[in-house]
Design an enzyme around this catalytic site. Structure first.
Site, mmCIF file in Angstrom:
data_model
loop_
_atom_site.group_PDB
_atom_site.id
_atom_site.type_symbol
_atom_site.label_atom_id
_atom_site.label_comp_id
_atom_site.label_asym_id
_atom_site.label_seq_id
_atom_site.Cartn_x
_atom_site.Cartn_y
_atom_site.Cartn_z
ATOM 1 N N THR A 20 0.878 -1.175 0.000
ATOM 2 C CA THR A 20 0.000 0.000 0.000
ATOM 3 C C THR A 20 0.903 1.208 0.000
ATOM 4 O O THR A 20 2.109 1.067 0.189
ATOM 5 C CB THR A 20 -0.845 -0.065 1.309
ATOM 6 O OG1 THR A 20 -1.813 -1.090 1.175
ATOM 7 C CG2 THR A 20 -1.549 1.221 1.668
ATOM 8 N N ARG A 70 -14.999 -6.121 -0.403
ATOM 9 C CA ARG A 70 -14.224 -6.110 0.852
ATOM 10 C C ARG A 70 -13.604 -4.719 1.082
ATOM 11 O O ARG A 70 -13.049 -4.123 0.184
ATOM 12 C CB ARG A 70 -13.126 -7.176 0.775
ATOM 13 C CG ARG A 70 -12.202 -7.225 2.004
ATOM 14 C CD ARG A 70 -10.937 -6.440 1.797
ATOM 15 N NE ARG A 70 -9.962 -6.630 2.866
ATOM 16 C CZ ARG A 70 -8.837 -5.961 2.975
ATOM 17 N NH1 ARG A 70 -8.530 -5.051 2.076
ATOM 18 N NH2 ARG A 70 -8.007 -6.172 3.965
ATOM 19 N N VAL A 71 -13.738 -4.228 2.279
ATOM 20 C CA VAL A 71 -13.119 -2.951 2.625
ATOM 21 C C VAL A 71 -12.040 -3.230 3.669
ATOM 22 O O VAL A 71 -12.290 -3.932 4.658
ATOM 23 C CB VAL A 71 -14.158 -1.966 3.211
ATOM 24 C CG1 VAL A 71 -13.488 -0.650 3.605
ATOM 25 C CG2 VAL A 71 -15.281 -1.705 2.206
ATOM 26 N N GLY A 72 -10.849 -2.699 3.435
ATOM 27 C CA GLY A 72 -9.748 -2.912 4.379
ATOM 28 C C GLY A 72 -9.616 -1.747 5.345
ATOM 29 O O GLY A 72 -10.527 -0.937 5.504
ATOM 30 N N ASP A 73 -8.459 -1.662 5.971
ATOM 31 C CA ASP A 73 -8.233 -0.612 6.968
ATOM 32 C C ASP A 73 -7.896 0.744 6.361
ATOM 33 O O ASP A 73 -8.107 1.777 6.984
ATOM 34 C CB ASP A 73 -7.066 -1.026 7.883
ATOM 35 C CG ASP A 73 -5.764 -1.204 7.088
ATOM 36 O OD1 ASP A 73 -5.804 -1.863 6.020
ATOM 37 O OD2 ASP A 73 -4.726 -0.692 7.518
ATOM 38 N N THR A 126 0.111 0.003 6.965
ATOM 39 C CA THR A 126 0.057 -0.956 5.860
ATOM 40 C C THR A 126 0.202 -2.352 6.434
ATOM 41 O O THR A 126 0.949 -2.562 7.386
ATOM 42 C CB THR A 126 1.152 -0.688 4.808
ATOM 43 O OG1 THR A 126 1.113 -1.750 3.836
ATOM 44 C CG2 THR A 126 2.549 -0.634 5.398
ATOM 45 N N GLY A 127 -0.536 -3.280 5.867
ATOM 46 C CA GLY A 127 -0.469 -4.646 6.373
ATOM 47 C C GLY A 127 -1.807 -5.345 6.218
ATOM 48 O O GLY A 127 -2.667 -4.898 5.445
ATOM 49 N N GLY A 131 -5.148 -5.812 6.628
ATOM 50 C CA GLY A 131 -6.148 -4.830 7.037
ATOM 51 C C GLY A 131 -7.140 -5.289 8.094
ATOM 52 O O GLY A 131 -7.563 -4.494 8.940
HETATM 53 N N1 ASP Z 1 -3.827 -2.656 4.523
HETATM 54 C C1 ASP Z 1 -4.238 -2.908 3.172
HETATM 55 C C2 ASP Z 1 -5.553 -3.626 3.176
HETATM 56 O O1 ASP Z 1 -5.742 -4.514 3.986
HETATM 57 C C3 ASP Z 1 -3.256 -3.702 2.405
HETATM 58 C C4 ASP Z 1 -1.816 -3.375 2.653
HETATM 59 O O2 ASP Z 1 -1.489 -2.449 3.341
HETATM 60 O O3 ASP Z 1 -0.970 -4.049 2.108
HETATM 61 O O4 ASP Z 1 -6.360 -3.366 2.339
#
Ligand code: ASP
Length: 327
Positions: free
Chosen positions: A191, A219-222, A242-243, A245
């Site tokens: 991200t 799907r909605v992430g963080d 980032t990670g 979510g």
């Molecule tokens: N955090 C993002 C999500 O889960 C993905 C990412 O940061 O790699 O959508």
């Protein structure tokens, strides 16, 4: 006599405050930190050409944001400019080069927050806004809302004259290969994010992503969730995550970091370590954050093998890194 002393004291105080317009002692005039995603980024899997390309693009993103800060611009504009460079690059999972959903389409998320007034804007599930971060900013600046999804967000973008793009614009061969390989545990995330402190003492944070490869439709992430993927408060710090979510949402990561500082008196470093290296790591929540506090301290903390990242400060200190070694 007493009165004269008080007047003198008042004059001295005024002179002092005019001489140093709202710049705290020892605080750098500005700070910018960026990330381009965290994950299983290992030196042995990286070709020298690829590494060079990432370092170059991270440098360009830092330059774009720093140019704003150097010329007296706002932290909000600085994080926007830094993110635009990374969204326009196919190297990162945001804008061009976003990952694909299980159905093979791009659904992008982005958010931005102003630490001065806690104003924020975000978009989720957008498929045709060339730069989702500008969509997020339009939500913040042109609507009474914080988060707009899909068609509604795209209508706003169109109305605001933002550049729209066809699905083919976001397509990259490497993300498609990743999509095809995902069942064999290919890298699923990556991200972009930026946080900044400007010379007026204002903090801002922004994050933009294609989400996770092979995510379910809708799907909605963080990343577009204020308090999970992005948070900024002039009283504490600005954070972009980032990670994985789902973990970042359940642990309300970016807000948790500011709350630890605000209510428990943690330093920025203590707060990011507590959340990323303990809370998240203990439950298998992969990822990391970049953060800058109101005094200009930087924290870059991640529990993965690597994180594309960089920072620059008004005193000339600058760094761009990919592999482990946290600052
Ligand atoms: N955090 C993002 C999500 O889960 C993905 C990412 O940061 O790699 O959508």
């Amino acid at each position: 006599m007493k009165l004269r002393f008080s007047v003198l004291l008042l004059i001295l105080t005024l002179i002092n405050s005019f001489g140093h317009p709202c710049v705290a002692q020892n605080r750098p005039e500005y700070v910018l930190v960026i990330h381009g995603g965290a994950g299983t980024i290992l030196k042995e899997n990286m070709t020298p050409e690829k590494e060079k390309a990432y370092l170059k693009k991270l440098g360009e993103a830092l330059d774009a944001g720093e140019q704003v800060l150097k010329t007296g611009g706002s932290s909000l504009d600085a994080v926007t400019q830094a993110i635009l460079v990374m969204e326009n690059s196919p190297l990162f999972n945001a804008g061009k080069g976003a990952v694909f959903t299980a159905e093979g389409v791009n659904e992008m998320d982005a958010s931005i927050m102003n630490g001065k007034d806690l104003n924020a804007g975000a978009v989720t599930g957008v498929r045709h806004i060339k730069n989702p971060i500008l969509g997020a900013r339009a939500v913040m600046e042109k609507t009474p809302h914080v988060l707009l999804a899909g068609a509604g967000a795209e209508e706003l973008a169109l109305k605001e004259g933002l550049e729209m793009a066809d699905s083919s614009y976001f397509f990259t061969e490497s993300r498609w290969e990743n999509y095809l390989k995902v069942k064999e545990k290919a890298e699923k995330h990556g991200t972009v994010g930026a946080v900044a402190l400007d010379k007026y003492g204002n903090l801002a944070a922004a994050t933009s992503t294609g989400g996770m490869t092979y995510k379910m439709k809708g799907r909605v992430g963080d990343s577009p969730i204020i308090g999970a993927g992005t948070y900024a408060d002039n009283n504490t710090c600005a954070v972009s995550a980032t990670g994985h979510g789902e973990y970042f949402m359940r642990y309300v990561v970016t807000y948790d970091i500011t709350a630890l500082m605000k209510y428990k008196g943690f330093s920025l470093k203590e707060a990011t370590e507590e959340v990323i290296m303990r809370k998240l790591k203990n439950v298998g929540g992969d990822g990391g954050v970049i953060a800058v506090d109101k005094d200009g301290n930087i924290a870059i903390t991640f529990n993965t093998a690597g994180m594309y990242r960089g920072y620059t400060r008004s005193d000339g200190e600058r760094g761009i890194m990919i592999f482990k070694k946290t600052k």
